[in-house]
Motif scaffolding. Structure first.
Motif, short mmCIF file in Angstrom:
data_model
loop_
_atom_site.label_atom_id
_atom_site.label_comp_id
_atom_site.label_asym_id
_atom_site.label_seq_id
_atom_site.Cartn_x
_atom_site.Cartn_y
_atom_site.Cartn_z
N TYR A 178 5.20 2.46 -8.49
CA TYR A 178 5.96 1.77 -7.66
C TYR A 178 5.76 2.09 -6.12
O TYR A 178 6.32 3.16 -5.84
N VAL A 179 5.50 0.97 -5.30
CA VAL A 179 5.16 1.21 -4.00
C VAL A 179 6.42 0.82 -3.20
O VAL A 179 6.76 -0.20 -3.41
N SER A 200 14.11 -4.67 -3.33
CA SER A 200 13.30 -6.05 -3.01
C SER A 200 11.81 -5.46 -2.38
O SER A 200 10.99 -6.12 -2.11
N THR A 201 12.05 -4.15 -1.85
CA THR A 201 10.86 -3.69 -1.06
C THR A 201 9.73 -3.14 -1.84
O THR A 201 9.10 -2.38 -1.38
N VAL A 202 10.30 -2.83 -3.20
CA VAL A 202 9.32 -2.21 -3.92
C VAL A 202 8.33 -3.10 -4.68
O VAL A 202 8.62 -4.41 -5.10
N THR A 203 7.06 -2.50 -4.80
CA THR A 203 5.76 -3.43 -5.34
C THR A 203 5.33 -2.71 -6.62
O THR A 203 5.19 -1.55 -6.57
N GLU A 204 5.53 -3.29 -7.80
CA GLU A 204 4.96 -2.55 -9.01
C GLU A 204 3.55 -2.64 -9.48
O GLU A 204 2.91 -4.04 -9.27
N LEU A 205 2.71 -1.80 -9.65
CA LEU A 205 1.31 -1.93 -9.95
C LEU A 205 1.13 -0.95 -11.26
O LEU A 205 1.82 -0.34 -11.51
N VAL A 261 5.51 6.05 -1.33
CA VAL A 261 6.43 5.91 -0.16
C VAL A 261 5.43 5.68 0.98
O VAL A 261 4.71 6.68 1.80
N VAL A 262 5.22 4.23 1.10
CA VAL A 262 4.12 4.03 2.47
C VAL A 262 4.85 2.98 3.36
O VAL A 262 5.93 2.21 3.19
N GLY A 263 4.35 3.03 4.75
CA GLY A 263 4.86 1.88 5.72
C GLY A 263 4.64 0.39 5.02
O GLY A 263 3.44 0.31 4.32
N MET A 264 5.55 -0.41 5.27
CA MET A 264 5.60 -1.69 4.79
C MET A 264 4.12 -2.38 5.06
O MET A 264 3.57 -3.04 4.35
N GLY A 265 3.53 -2.21 6.23
CA GLY A 265 2.47 -2.62 6.65
C GLY A 265 1.27 -2.39 5.87
O GLY A 265 0.08 -3.10 5.89
N HIS A 266 1.21 -1.45 5.14
CA HIS A 266 0.01 -0.97 4.09
C HIS A 266 0.18 -1.51 2.73
O HIS A 266 -0.80 -1.45 2.07
N VAL A 267 1.37 -2.34 2.38
CA VAL A 267 1.46 -2.54 0.94
C VAL A 267 0.62 -3.64 0.72
O VAL A 267 -0.25 -3.67 -0.25
N PRO A 268 0.17 -4.68 1.67
CA PRO A 268 -0.68 -5.89 1.17
C PRO A 268 -2.00 -5.41 1.08
O PRO A 268 -2.81 -5.83 0.20
N GLY A 269 -2.57 -4.26 1.90
CA GLY A 269 -3.91 -3.79 1.64
C GLY A 269 -3.92 -3.03 0.24
O GLY A 269 -5.03 -3.02 -0.20
N ILE A 270 -3.05 -2.23 0.11
CA ILE A 270 -2.96 -1.32 -1.42
C ILE A 270 -3.17 -2.56 -2.31
O ILE A 270 -4.00 -1.96 -3.39
N GLU A 271 -2.23 -3.59 -2.29
CA GLU A 271 -2.33 -4.87 -3.36
C GLU A 271 -4.03 -5.03 -3.37
O GLU A 271 -4.35 -5.35 -4.71
N LYS A 272 -4.34 -5.34 -2.29
CA LYS A 272 -5.86 -6.11 -2.31
C LYS A 272 -6.76 -5.12 -2.93
O LYS A 272 -7.78 -5.23 -3.63
N ASN A 273 -6.40 -3.60 -2.59
CA ASN A 273 -7.70 -2.80 -3.04
C ASN A 273 -7.36 -2.11 -4.42
O ASN A 273 -8.24 -1.51 -4.86
N VAL A 286 3.58 10.27 -0.73
CA VAL A 286 3.92 9.82 0.66
C VAL A 286 2.79 9.64 1.59
O VAL A 286 1.69 10.25 1.46
N GLU A 287 2.91 8.73 2.70
CA GLU A 287 1.83 8.37 3.68
C GLU A 287 1.88 9.66 4.65
O GLU A 287 2.34 9.31 5.92
N LEU A 288 1.57 10.83 4.36
CA LEU A 288 1.49 11.92 5.19
C LEU A 288 0.45 12.67 4.91
O LEU A 288 -0.13 12.62 3.68
N CYS A 289 -0.17 13.29 5.80
CA CYS A 289 -1.36 14.42 5.56
C CYS A 289 -0.68 15.76 5.86
O CYS A 289 0.18 15.80 6.25
N GLN A 290 -1.70 16.60 5.80
CA GLN A 290 -1.35 18.28 5.92
C GLN A 290 -0.97 18.57 7.36
O GLN A 290 -0.44 19.33 7.66
N TYR A 291 -1.30 17.44 8.11
CA TYR A 291 -1.27 18.02 9.70
C TYR A 291 0.17 17.39 9.98
O TYR A 291 0.66 17.53 11.35
N ARG A 292 0.78 16.80 9.23
CA ARG A 292 2.11 15.99 9.51
C ARG A 292 3.27 16.52 8.50
O ARG A 292 4.33 16.00 8.77
#
Length: 329
Positions: free
Chosen positions: A28-29, A14-19, A247-259, A57-63
Protein backbone atom coordinates in the motif's frame (compact mmCIF):
# COMPACT_ATOMS: atom_id res chain seq x y z
CA UNK A 1 -3.06 -10.26 17.36
CA UNK A 2 -1.90 -8.36 14.26
CA UNK A 3 -3.84 -10.69 11.93
CA UNK A 4 -7.03 -10.08 13.93
CA UNK A 5 -6.62 -6.29 13.73
CA UNK A 6 -5.85 -6.41 10.01
CA UNK A 7 -8.90 -5.43 7.96
CA UNK A 8 -9.84 -7.76 5.06
CA UNK A 9 -11.22 -4.80 3.14
CA UNK A 10 -9.39 -1.83 4.62
CA UNK A 11 -10.96 1.60 4.41
CA UNK A 12 -8.08 3.52 2.88
CA UNK A 13 -7.54 7.20 1.98
CA UNK A 14 -7.77 8.22 -1.68
CA UNK A 15 -4.00 8.89 -1.67
CA UNK A 16 -3.20 5.17 -1.30
CA UNK A 17 -2.22 3.04 -4.32
CA UNK A 18 -2.49 -0.75 -3.88
CA UNK A 19 0.07 -2.97 -5.61
CA UNK A 20 0.41 -6.79 -5.66
CA UNK A 21 3.44 -9.05 -6.06
CA UNK A 22 3.54 -12.36 -7.93
CA UNK A 23 3.55 -14.35 -4.69
CA UNK A 24 0.50 -12.58 -3.27
CA UNK A 25 2.08 -9.91 -1.06
CA UNK A 26 0.34 -6.54 -0.89
CA UNK A 27 1.95 -3.13 -0.94
CA UNK A 28 0.00 0.00 0.00
CA UNK A 29 1.81 3.12 -1.25
CA UNK A 30 0.71 6.31 0.52
CA UNK A 31 1.43 9.31 -1.71
CA UNK A 32 2.11 12.32 0.48
CA UNK A 33 2.86 16.04 0.44
CA UNK A 34 5.90 16.52 2.67
CA UNK A 35 4.40 19.63 4.33
CA UNK A 36 0.85 18.43 4.96
CA UNK A 37 -1.15 17.63 8.10
CA UNK A 38 -3.61 15.71 5.94
CA UNK A 39 -0.81 13.42 4.70
CA UNK A 40 0.15 12.59 8.28
CA UNK A 41 -3.41 11.49 8.98
CA UNK A 42 -3.45 9.38 5.80
CA UNK A 43 -0.30 7.55 6.92
CA UNK A 44 -1.65 6.85 10.41
CA UNK A 45 -4.98 5.58 9.08
CA UNK A 46 -3.35 3.30 6.50
CA UNK A 47 -0.99 1.66 9.01
CA UNK A 48 -3.80 1.18 11.52
CA UNK A 49 -6.07 -0.38 8.89
CA UNK A 50 -3.64 -2.83 7.26
CA UNK A 51 -1.37 -3.66 10.26
CA UNK A 52 1.72 -4.10 8.02
CA UNK A 53 4.68 -6.42 8.41
CA UNK A 54 6.99 -3.73 7.02
CA UNK A 55 6.80 0.06 6.69
CA UNK A 56 9.10 1.63 4.06
CA UNK A 57 9.70 5.40 3.98
CA UNK A 58 11.32 7.72 1.43
CA UNK A 59 14.37 8.40 3.59
CA UNK A 60 18.00 7.24 3.54
CA UNK A 61 20.51 6.81 6.37
CA UNK A 62 21.73 10.40 5.89
CA UNK A 63 18.29 11.83 6.72
CA UNK A 64 17.14 9.35 9.37
CA UNK A 65 17.77 11.85 12.20
CA UNK A 66 14.52 13.66 11.35
CA UNK A 67 12.54 10.67 12.66
CA UNK A 68 13.54 11.28 16.26
CA UNK A 69 13.69 15.08 16.28
CA UNK A 70 10.68 17.04 17.52
CA UNK A 71 8.84 19.56 15.34
CA UNK A 72 10.33 22.63 17.09
CA UNK A 73 13.92 21.41 16.66
CA UNK A 74 13.36 20.55 13.00
CA UNK A 75 11.73 23.91 12.36
CA UNK A 76 14.74 25.65 13.90
CA UNK A 77 17.23 23.46 12.00
CA UNK A 78 15.48 24.02 8.65
CA UNK A 79 15.55 27.81 9.09
CA UNK A 80 19.18 28.01 10.21
CA UNK A 81 21.33 27.44 7.13
CA UNK A 82 24.72 28.87 8.03
CA UNK A 83 28.39 28.68 7.04
CA UNK A 84 29.05 25.86 9.52
CA UNK A 85 26.36 23.68 7.89
CA UNK A 86 27.76 24.50 4.46
CA UNK A 87 31.27 23.48 5.54
CA UNK A 88 29.93 20.24 7.03
CA UNK A 89 27.98 19.42 3.83
CA UNK A 90 31.07 20.08 1.68
CA UNK A 91 33.27 17.99 4.00
CA UNK A 92 30.86 15.04 3.84
CA UNK A 93 29.89 15.18 0.16
CA UNK A 94 32.51 17.26 -1.66
CA UNK A 95 32.23 20.83 -2.94
CA UNK A 96 29.69 20.30 -5.72
CA UNK A 97 27.38 17.87 -3.90
CA UNK A 98 27.63 19.87 -0.68
CA UNK A 99 26.57 23.05 -2.45
CA UNK A 100 23.71 21.22 -4.17
CA UNK A 101 22.57 19.84 -0.80
CA UNK A 102 22.58 23.30 0.78
CA UNK A 103 20.68 24.81 -2.16
CA UNK A 104 18.00 22.12 -1.87
CA UNK A 105 17.88 22.70 1.88
CA UNK A 106 17.28 26.36 1.06
CA UNK A 107 14.21 25.35 -0.98
CA UNK A 108 12.96 23.27 1.94
CA UNK A 109 13.73 26.10 4.39
CA UNK A 110 11.82 28.53 2.18
CA UNK A 111 8.70 26.36 2.38
CA UNK A 112 9.27 25.85 6.12
CA UNK A 113 9.49 29.60 6.69
CA UNK A 114 6.40 30.29 4.58
CA UNK A 115 4.24 27.64 6.29
CA UNK A 116 5.73 27.46 9.78
CA UNK A 117 5.76 23.67 9.39
CA UNK A 118 8.77 21.33 9.38
CA UNK A 119 9.13 18.75 6.57
CA UNK A 120 8.81 14.98 6.97
CA UNK A 121 5.92 14.88 9.43
CA UNK A 122 4.44 11.89 7.60
CA UNK A 123 7.68 9.91 8.08
CA UNK A 124 7.71 10.63 11.82
CA UNK A 125 4.08 9.50 12.07
CA UNK A 126 4.93 6.33 10.11
CA UNK A 127 7.80 5.62 12.52
CA UNK A 128 5.53 6.07 15.57
CA UNK A 129 2.68 3.97 14.17
CA UNK A 130 5.01 1.17 12.97
CA UNK A 131 6.33 0.84 16.53
CA UNK A 132 2.76 0.15 17.72
CA UNK A 133 2.25 -2.77 15.30
CA UNK A 134 3.56 -6.11 16.68
CA UNK A 135 6.68 -7.39 14.86
CA UNK A 136 6.49 -4.60 12.25
CA UNK A 137 9.83 -3.73 10.64
CA UNK A 138 10.80 -0.21 9.59
CA UNK A 139 12.89 0.21 6.42
CA UNK A 140 14.62 3.20 4.81
CA UNK A 141 13.74 3.03 1.13
CA UNK A 142 15.46 5.97 -0.58
CA UNK A 143 18.80 6.05 -2.39
CA UNK A 144 21.63 7.60 -0.30
CA UNK A 145 21.49 11.35 -0.85
CA UNK A 146 25.24 11.79 -1.65
CA UNK A 147 24.83 9.37 -4.59
CA UNK A 148 21.81 11.32 -5.87
CA UNK A 149 23.61 14.67 -5.61
CA UNK A 150 26.80 13.43 -7.26
CA UNK A 151 24.89 11.85 -10.14
CA UNK A 152 22.77 15.02 -10.49
CA UNK A 153 25.86 17.24 -10.65
CA UNK A 154 27.52 14.95 -13.19
CA UNK A 155 24.44 15.18 -15.43
CA UNK A 156 24.69 18.98 -15.82
CA UNK A 157 26.86 21.13 -18.04
CA UNK A 158 28.80 24.06 -16.55
CA UNK A 159 26.19 26.66 -17.52
CA UNK A 160 23.33 24.44 -16.36
CA UNK A 161 24.99 24.23 -12.93
CA UNK A 162 25.27 28.02 -12.81
CA UNK A 163 21.67 28.50 -13.97
CA UNK A 164 20.25 26.00 -11.47
CA UNK A 165 22.24 27.45 -8.56
CA UNK A 166 21.03 30.95 -9.50
CA UNK A 167 17.39 29.81 -9.57
CA UNK A 168 17.66 28.09 -6.18
CA UNK A 169 19.47 31.04 -4.58
CA UNK A 170 16.75 33.52 -5.53
CA UNK A 171 13.69 31.43 -4.69
CA UNK A 172 11.18 33.67 -2.91
CA UNK A 173 7.63 32.95 -4.13
CA UNK A 174 5.07 32.97 -1.27
CA UNK A 175 3.29 29.68 -0.48
CA UNK A 176 0.04 29.21 1.45
CA UNK A 177 -1.27 26.15 3.30
CA UNK A 178 -4.01 25.94 0.66
CA UNK A 179 -1.27 25.57 -1.97
CA UNK A 180 0.07 22.57 -0.06
CA UNK A 181 -3.26 20.78 0.07
CA UNK A 182 -3.89 21.56 -3.60
CA UNK A 183 -0.62 19.77 -4.22
CA UNK A 184 -1.90 16.50 -2.70
CA UNK A 185 -1.95 15.26 -6.30
CA UNK A 186 1.69 16.26 -6.68
CA UNK A 187 4.00 16.82 -3.74
CA UNK A 188 4.76 20.52 -3.17
CA UNK A 189 8.50 20.24 -2.64
CA UNK A 190 8.91 17.94 -5.63
CA UNK A 191 6.60 20.14 -7.73
CA UNK A 192 8.74 23.20 -6.98
CA UNK A 193 11.86 21.21 -7.82
CA UNK A 194 10.23 19.88 -11.01
CA UNK A 195 9.44 23.45 -12.12
CA UNK A 196 13.03 24.53 -11.55
CA UNK A 197 14.62 21.47 -13.16
CA UNK A 198 12.06 21.06 -15.94
CA UNK A 199 14.49 22.51 -18.48
CA UNK A 200 17.16 20.01 -17.36
CA UNK A 201 15.90 16.53 -18.39
CA UNK A 202 19.04 14.82 -17.13
CA UNK A 203 18.59 16.38 -13.70
CA UNK A 204 14.98 15.21 -13.57
CA UNK A 205 16.20 11.73 -14.47
CA UNK A 206 18.69 11.59 -11.58
CA UNK A 207 16.58 13.30 -8.90
CA UNK A 208 13.17 11.81 -9.73
CA UNK A 209 13.17 8.93 -12.24
CA UNK A 210 16.16 7.04 -10.85
CA UNK A 211 14.80 7.34 -7.33
CA UNK A 212 11.45 5.99 -8.59
CA UNK A 213 13.35 2.86 -9.66
CA UNK A 214 15.23 2.64 -6.33
CA UNK A 215 12.06 3.09 -4.26
CA UNK A 216 10.25 0.45 -6.33
CA UNK A 217 13.12 -1.98 -5.82
CA UNK A 218 13.15 -1.43 -2.04
CA UNK A 219 9.36 -1.85 -1.81
CA UNK A 220 9.55 -5.13 -3.73
CA UNK A 221 12.38 -6.33 -1.48
CA UNK A 222 10.29 -5.52 1.59
CA UNK A 223 7.31 -7.40 0.10
CA UNK A 224 9.04 -10.78 -0.07
CA UNK A 225 7.11 -13.60 1.59
CA UNK A 226 7.56 -14.09 5.34
CA UNK A 227 8.81 -17.40 6.70
CA UNK A 228 6.72 -18.72 9.60
CA UNK A 229 8.44 -19.99 12.77
CA UNK A 230 9.14 -23.74 12.83
CA UNK A 231 8.81 -26.05 15.82
CA UNK A 232 11.87 -28.00 14.69
CA UNK A 233 14.54 -28.10 11.98
CA UNK A 234 12.84 -31.10 10.38
CA UNK A 235 9.54 -29.28 9.91
CA UNK A 236 9.06 -28.01 6.33
CA UNK A 237 9.39 -24.26 5.76
CA UNK A 238 6.14 -22.34 5.34
CA UNK A 239 5.71 -18.84 3.93
CA UNK A 240 2.90 -16.32 3.94
CA UNK A 241 2.47 -13.16 1.80
CA UNK A 242 3.72 -9.93 3.36
CA UNK A 243 1.80 -6.70 3.87
CA UNK A 244 3.83 -3.52 3.29
CA UNK A 245 3.05 0.17 3.64
CA UNK A 246 5.22 2.55 1.62
CA UNK A 247 5.30 6.27 2.47
CA UNK A 248 6.62 8.36 -0.44
CA UNK A 249 6.15 11.79 -1.99
CA UNK A 250 3.15 11.89 -4.30
CA UNK A 251 5.42 12.71 -7.24
CA UNK A 252 7.04 9.25 -7.01
CA UNK A 253 3.82 7.21 -7.14
CA UNK A 254 3.39 7.19 -10.97
CA UNK A 255 7.01 6.09 -11.39
CA UNK A 256 6.61 3.29 -8.84
CA UNK A 257 3.47 2.05 -10.63
CA UNK A 258 5.28 2.22 -13.98
CA UNK A 259 8.26 0.20 -12.72
CA UNK A 260 6.35 -2.27 -10.57
CA UNK A 261 6.23 -5.17 -13.00
CA UNK A 262 9.74 -4.63 -14.40
CA UNK A 263 12.93 -6.50 -13.55
CA UNK A 264 14.98 -3.89 -11.76
CA UNK A 265 18.74 -3.58 -11.44
CA UNK A 266 19.90 -0.75 -9.17
CA UNK A 267 23.66 -1.24 -9.64
CA UNK A 268 23.84 1.26 -12.49
CA UNK A 269 21.96 4.00 -10.63
CA UNK A 270 24.15 3.51 -7.54
CA UNK A 271 27.39 4.24 -9.39
CA UNK A 272 28.97 7.69 -9.19
CA UNK A 273 30.51 8.85 -12.50
CA UNK A 274 33.92 10.58 -12.41
CA UNK A 275 33.77 14.40 -12.45
CA UNK A 276 33.51 15.93 -15.91
CA UNK A 277 35.63 18.83 -17.20
CA UNK A 278 32.73 21.25 -16.56
CA UNK A 279 32.44 19.98 -12.97
CA UNK A 280 36.14 20.62 -12.41
CA UNK A 281 35.83 24.13 -13.87
CA UNK A 282 32.76 24.90 -11.75
CA UNK A 283 34.52 23.52 -8.66
CA UNK A 284 37.56 25.72 -9.40
CA UNK A 285 35.35 28.80 -9.88
CA UNK A 286 33.54 28.16 -6.59
CA UNK A 287 36.80 27.65 -4.70
CA UNK A 288 38.37 30.70 -6.32
CA UNK A 289 35.31 32.78 -5.39
CA UNK A 290 35.29 31.56 -1.77
CA UNK A 291 39.04 32.09 -1.29
CA UNK A 292 38.83 35.43 -3.10
CA UNK A 293 36.09 36.63 -0.75
CA UNK A 294 38.03 35.35 2.26
CA UNK A 295 41.19 37.08 1.04
CA UNK A 296 39.37 40.33 0.42
CA UNK A 297 37.75 40.05 3.85
CA UNK A 298 41.14 39.55 5.51
CA UNK A 299 42.54 42.48 3.52
CA UNK A 300 39.68 44.75 4.59
CA UNK A 301 39.91 43.59 8.20
CA UNK A 302 43.68 44.06 8.09
CA UNK A 303 43.34 47.58 6.72
CA UNK A 304 40.80 48.54 9.36
CA UNK A 305 42.85 46.91 12.14
CA UNK A 306 45.99 48.87 11.16
CA UNK A 307 43.99 52.11 10.96
CA UNK A 308 42.42 51.39 14.35
CA UNK A 309 45.80 50.68 16.01
CA UNK A 310 47.41 53.79 14.51
CA UNK A 311 44.52 55.93 15.77
CA UNK A 312 45.08 54.83 19.38
CA UNK A 313 46.74 57.52 21.64
CA UNK A 314 49.47 55.12 22.83
CA UNK A 315 50.45 54.30 19.24
CA UNK A 316 50.46 57.94 18.24
CA UNK A 317 52.65 58.80 21.25
CA UNK A 318 55.06 55.97 20.36
CA UNK A 319 55.28 57.15 16.73
CA UNK A 320 55.93 60.71 17.87
CA UNK A 321 58.87 59.52 20.03
CA UNK A 322 60.31 57.57 17.09
CA UNK A 323 60.09 60.69 14.96
CA UNK A 324 61.91 62.79 17.60
CA UNK A 325 64.71 60.19 17.94
CA UNK A 326 65.19 60.07 14.17
CA UNK A 327 65.34 63.92 13.97
CA UNK A 328 68.04 64.00 16.72
CA UNK A 329 70.27 61.65 14.69
Amino acid sequence: MKMKKRQKKPNLPSTVTELDTEDGSKVYVVGTAHFSDSSKKDVVKTIQEVQPDVVVVELCQYRVSMLKMDEKTLLKEAKEINLEKLQQAIKQNGVMSGLMQMLLLKVSAHITEQLGMAPGGEFREAFKEASKVPFCKFHLGDRPIPVTFKRAIAALSFWQKVKLAWGLCFLSDPISKDDVEKCKQKDLLEQMMAEMIGEFPDLHRTIVSERDVYLTYMLKQAAKQIELPRASETEPRKYIPAVVVGVVGMGHVPGIEKNWNSDLNIQEIMSVPPPSASSKIFKFVIKATVFGLMGYGCYRIGQRTVQFILSMPAAQSYLQKLTEIRSQH
